[in-house]
Design an enzyme around this catalytic site. Structure first.
Site, mmCIF file in Angstrom:
data_model
loop_
_atom_site.group_PDB
_atom_site.id
_atom_site.type_symbol
_atom_site.label_atom_id
_atom_site.label_comp_id
_atom_site.label_asym_id
_atom_site.label_seq_id
_atom_site.Cartn_x
_atom_site.Cartn_y
_atom_site.Cartn_z
ATOM 1 N N TYR A 161 0.457 -1.328 0.447
ATOM 2 C CA TYR A 161 0.173 -0.028 -0.303
ATOM 3 C C TYR A 161 0.708 0.986 0.158
ATOM 4 O O TYR A 161 0.789 2.128 -0.808
ATOM 5 C CB TYR A 161 -0.488 0.149 1.445
ATOM 6 C CG TYR A 161 -2.242 1.444 1.141
ATOM 7 C CD1 TYR A 161 -3.177 0.922 0.711
ATOM 8 C CD2 TYR A 161 -2.085 2.617 2.134
ATOM 9 C CE1 TYR A 161 -3.933 2.075 0.339
ATOM 10 C CE2 TYR A 161 -1.927 3.475 2.287
ATOM 11 C CZ TYR A 161 -3.069 3.396 1.766
ATOM 12 O OH TYR A 161 -4.525 4.139 1.120
ATOM 13 N N VAL A 171 4.130 1.461 -1.039
ATOM 14 C CA VAL A 171 4.674 2.085 -2.456
ATOM 15 C C VAL A 171 3.536 1.820 -3.572
ATOM 16 O O VAL A 171 4.039 3.359 -4.393
ATOM 17 C CB VAL A 171 5.724 0.378 -2.976
ATOM 18 C CG1 VAL A 171 5.734 0.769 -4.077
ATOM 19 C CG2 VAL A 171 6.691 0.239 -2.007
ATOM 20 N N THR A 206 -13.070 4.451 7.914
ATOM 21 C CA THR A 206 -13.538 3.468 6.802
ATOM 22 C C THR A 206 -13.126 1.890 6.910
ATOM 23 O O THR A 206 -12.592 1.774 7.880
ATOM 24 C CB THR A 206 -13.102 4.049 5.573
ATOM 25 O OG1 THR A 206 -11.894 3.691 5.818
ATOM 26 C CG2 THR A 206 -13.045 5.779 5.486
#
Length: 276
Positions: free
Chosen positions: A193, A195, A232
């Protein structure tokens, strides 16, 4: 062809994307499109906002599918003659405890977060109208992941001369290195995530530079931002910000006034430009 201004938010049937659509419906003087891969979920999200007295419109968009991106592009071109605000919010993240092999996580995450976002930009940036605003939702994780890269990689990702092609090759190399099990030896951090979001932030810097060179007179502003740690499905219930609070910085950048000359090509968090 309509003179009505139009804003589009990718991946916006829930979470931060939905909150961005909600805020734009209240503040943007034109049509606001909520988009999602799944039309059913998208229409349900539109109905939810309609119950709040807002009037978003819906268009299907799967950023992993070039045909879907081009269908949206053609629709916007025909109906509006272009686009005024684009918020690239769509993205995915594997949970921390997910047992999917890291190489698979890397390939899937980069495909959507970097290559999908890049494809949206390729198709929609040429449609940006003068004084348009482009916001790429990145993450503070891109900064920490950058710090976890080798000095050589950091230098490349911070370079003001890196090209989009070179960036795409580096992103592909990361995926290949994870398949070979050599990514740490090659100087990469252990976060797919992170990168992918380095890719989004650097892509934003490149596109801003090109806009300055090729369309200086159009006053288009393009930035990457971090919405913060937001409650979220992706970040979970312990996060510190509500989705509406997470939407504040992306919406601020989407609604920068016509006379604003900055920020442009920056990484912005809590409405403040951060060092990259």
């Amino acid at each position: 062809m309509s003179n009505m201004p139009v804003a589009v938010v990718t991946g916006s049937n829930k979470g931060i994307g939905l909150a961005i659509v909600r805020a734009l419906c209240k503040q943007f003087p034109g049509d606001v499109y909520l988009t999602s891969r799944d039309p059913g979920r998208g229409q349900a999200a539109v109905a939810q906002l309609q119950q709040e007295g807002l009037q978003p419109l819906f268009h299907q968009l799967d950023i992993d599918d070039l045909q879907s991106i081009r269908a949206l592009r053609d629709f916007l071109k025909e109906k509006y003659g272009g686009i005024n605000v684009l918020v690239n919010n769509a993205g995915i993240a594997f949970k921390v405890h997910d047992t999917t092999p890291f190489a698979v996580q890397a390939e899937v995450t980069l495909k959507t977060n970097f290559f999908g976002t890049r494809n949206v930009c390729t198709e929609l940036l040429p449609l940006m109208k003068p004084y348009g605003r482009v916001v790429n939702v990145s993450s503070m994780v891109s900064s920490s992941a950058l710090g976890g890269c080798s000095q050589e990689l950091q230098q490349k990702f911070r370079s003001d001369a890196i090209t989009e092609e070179e960036l795409a090759q580096l992103m592909s190399k990361f995926v290949e290195d994870t398949k070979k099990g050599t990514h740490e030896r090659e100087g990469w951090p252990n976060t797919a995530y992170g990168v992918s979001k380095i890719g989004v932030t650097v892509l934003s810097r490149i596109h801003a530079r090109l806009l300055k060179e090729q369309r200086a007179g159009d006053h288009i502003l393009l930035n990457a931002c971090c919405p913060g740690w937001v409650r979220t499905d992706m970040a979970g219930p312990k996060a510190t910000k509500s989705p509406d609070e997470g939407a504040e910085t992306p919406v601020y950048l989407a609604l920068l006034p016509p006379d604003a000359a900055a920020p442009h090509g920056q990484f912005v968090s809590n409405k403040t430009v951060r060092a990259w």
